[in-house]
Design a protein around this motif. Structure first.
Motif, PDB file in Angstrom:
ATOM      1  N   ARG A  17       0.828  -1.209   0.000  1.00  0.00           N
ATOM      2  CA  ARG A  17       0.000   0.000   0.000  1.00  0.00           C
ATOM      3  C   ARG A  17       0.862   1.258   0.000  1.00  0.00           C
ATOM      4  NH1 ARG A  17      -3.426  -3.157   3.162  1.00  0.00           N
ATOM      5  NH2 ARG A  17      -2.491  -2.478   5.105  1.00  0.00           N
ATOM      6  N   GLU A  18       1.934   1.248   0.767  1.00  0.00           N
ATOM      7  CA  GLU A  18       2.844   2.396   0.808  1.00  0.00           C
ATOM      8  C   GLU A  18       3.507   2.606  -0.548  1.00  0.00           C
ATOM      9  OE1 GLU A  18       5.587   2.053   4.085  1.00  0.00           O
ATOM     10  OE2 GLU A  18       3.952   1.822   5.522  1.00  0.00           O
ATOM     11  N   ARG A  19       3.903   1.522  -1.192  1.00  0.00           N
ATOM     12  CA  ARG A  19       4.510   1.628  -2.525  1.00  0.00           C
ATOM     13  C   ARG A  19       3.513   2.190  -3.534  1.00  0.00           C
ATOM     14  NH1 ARG A  19       9.240  -2.042  -3.623  1.00  0.00           N
ATOM     15  NH2 ARG A  19       8.469  -2.118  -5.747  1.00  0.00           N
ATOM     16  N   GLU A  20       2.280   1.715  -3.478  1.00  0.00           N
ATOM     17  CA  GLU A  20       1.254   2.209  -4.400  1.00  0.00           C
ATOM     18  C   GLU A  20       0.977   3.688  -4.167  1.00  0.00           C
ATOM     19  OE1 GLU A  20      -0.260   0.927  -7.128  1.00  0.00           O
ATOM     20  OE2 GLU A  20       1.221  -0.653  -6.863  1.00  0.00           O
ATOM     21  N   LEU A  21       0.967   4.109  -2.907  1.00  0.00           N
ATOM     22  CA  LEU A  21       0.759   5.513  -2.592  1.00  0.00           C
ATOM     23  C   LEU A  21       1.919   6.353  -3.133  1.00  0.00           C
ATOM     24  CD1 LEU A  21      -0.928   7.682  -1.223  1.00  0.00           C
ATOM     25  CD2 LEU A  21       0.237   7.145   0.920  1.00  0.00           C
ATOM     26  N   GLU A  22       3.124   5.879  -2.928  1.00  0.00           N
ATOM     27  CA  GLU A  22       4.294   6.592  -3.437  1.00  0.00           C
ATOM     28  C   GLU A  22       4.267   6.648  -4.966  1.00  0.00           C
ATOM     29  OE1 GLU A  22       9.137   6.457  -3.087  1.00  0.00           O
ATOM     30  OE2 GLU A  22       7.924   5.382  -1.623  1.00  0.00           O
ATOM     31  N   ARG A  23       3.874   5.559  -5.593  1.00  0.00           N
ATOM     32  CA  ARG A  23       3.766   5.508  -7.055  1.00  0.00           C
ATOM     33  C   ARG A  23       2.717   6.507  -7.543  1.00  0.00           C
ATOM     34  NH1 ARG A  23       0.724   2.191 -10.527  1.00  0.00           N
ATOM     35  NH2 ARG A  23       1.772   1.763 -12.483  1.00  0.00           N
ATOM     36  N   ARG A  64       1.712   9.226  -6.034  1.00  0.00           N
ATOM     37  CA  ARG A  64       2.235  10.585  -5.850  1.00  0.00           C
ATOM     38  C   ARG A  64       3.219  10.949  -6.960  1.00  0.00           C
ATOM     39  NH1 ARG A  64       3.143   9.743   0.436  1.00  0.00           N
ATOM     40  NH2 ARG A  64       1.111  10.412   1.179  1.00  0.00           N
ATOM     41  N   ALA A  65       4.083  10.004  -7.305  1.00  0.00           N
ATOM     42  CA  ALA A  65       5.064  10.263  -8.361  1.00  0.00           C
ATOM     43  C   ALA A  65       4.370  10.462  -9.707  1.00  0.00           C
ATOM     44  CB  ALA A  65       6.076   9.113  -8.439  1.00  0.00           C
ATOM     45  N   LEU A  66       3.350   9.661  -9.997  1.00  0.00           N
ATOM     46  CA  LEU A  66       2.593   9.844 -11.242  1.00  0.00           C
ATOM     47  C   LEU A  66       1.884  11.193 -11.248  1.00  0.00           C
ATOM     48  CD1 LEU A  66       1.112   6.274 -11.817  1.00  0.00           C
ATOM     49  CD2 LEU A  66       2.636   7.506 -13.363  1.00  0.00           C
ATOM     50  N   ALA A  67       1.346  11.598 -10.111  1.00  0.00           N
ATOM     51  CA  ALA A  67       0.693  12.911 -10.020  1.00  0.00           C
ATOM     52  C   ALA A  67       1.705  14.018 -10.295  1.00  0.00           C
ATOM     53  CB  ALA A  67       0.056  13.088  -8.649  1.00  0.00           C
ATOM     54  N   ASP A  68       2.909  13.861  -9.783  1.00  0.00           N
ATOM     55  CA  ASP A  68       3.962  14.851 -10.056  1.00  0.00           C
ATOM     56  C   ASP A  68       4.265  14.908 -11.547  1.00  0.00           C
ATOM     57  OD1 ASP A  68       4.197  15.538  -7.395  1.00  0.00           O
ATOM     58  OD2 ASP A  68       6.006  14.337  -7.042  1.00  0.00           O
TER      59      ASP A  68
END
Length: 154
Positions: free
Chosen positions: A33-39, A41-45
């Motif tokens: 879940r943490e990896r998906e959240l980080e992913r 966020r990075a895609l949003a950036d």
């Protein structure tokens, strides 16, 4: 928390290994879940209109640089971000084609195998004739590729 009288029965019934396995599964799910959240966020950036895509990718965690969807989105916005891709992705033909379509000189960061791929090199020189310098010699002598490079750069 189990009462002190239940602890011996939990341990004696072999439930401790079941509980341990369940805890391990929960930890793995939390990490995912943490990896998906980080992913996300990075895609949003990457999607941000003000984003310096190269900076976003450069500062991303190494596992994201091996994430095909993330890197595909990055190279579509800025082909030069291919330089940050994992080795496996620098050999992914679809990803490299997307990168060189956006910036022909991204061919410099493709795998050796794709430097020798006619379709990839033709796409690169169609976008930027100077990409011809990154093609393997046998393709740099290909008439259609050379003509396309000349057309592109005049």
């Amino acid at each position: 928390i189990p009462s002190p009288t239940l602890i011996p029965s939990i341990m004696s019934c072999g439930n401790l290994s079941v509980l341990s396995a369940h805890a391990s599964t929960l930890e793995e799910e939390e990490e995912e879940r943490e990896r998906e959240l980080e992913r996300a966020r990075a895609l949003a950036d990457l999607y941000s209109s003000r984003a310096d895509v190269d900076r976003v990718v450069r500062k991303s965690k190494s596992w994201l640089k091996g994430d095909r969807e993330f890197m595909l989105q990055a190279v579509r916005k800025s082909g030069k971000t291919l330089r940050h891709a994992s080795e496996a992705l620098s050999n992914d033909k679809e990803l490299v084609l997307a990168a060189v379509a956006q910036n022909g000189r991204a061919l410099a960061y493709a795998s050796d195998e794709l430097h020798a791929d006619r379709q990839v090199v033709l796409q690169a020189v169609t976008q930027d004739g100077c990409a011809l310098r990154y093609a393997f010699t046998r393709l740099a002598d290909d008439r259609e590729i050379v003509l396309q490079a000349v057309r592109q750069n005049g």
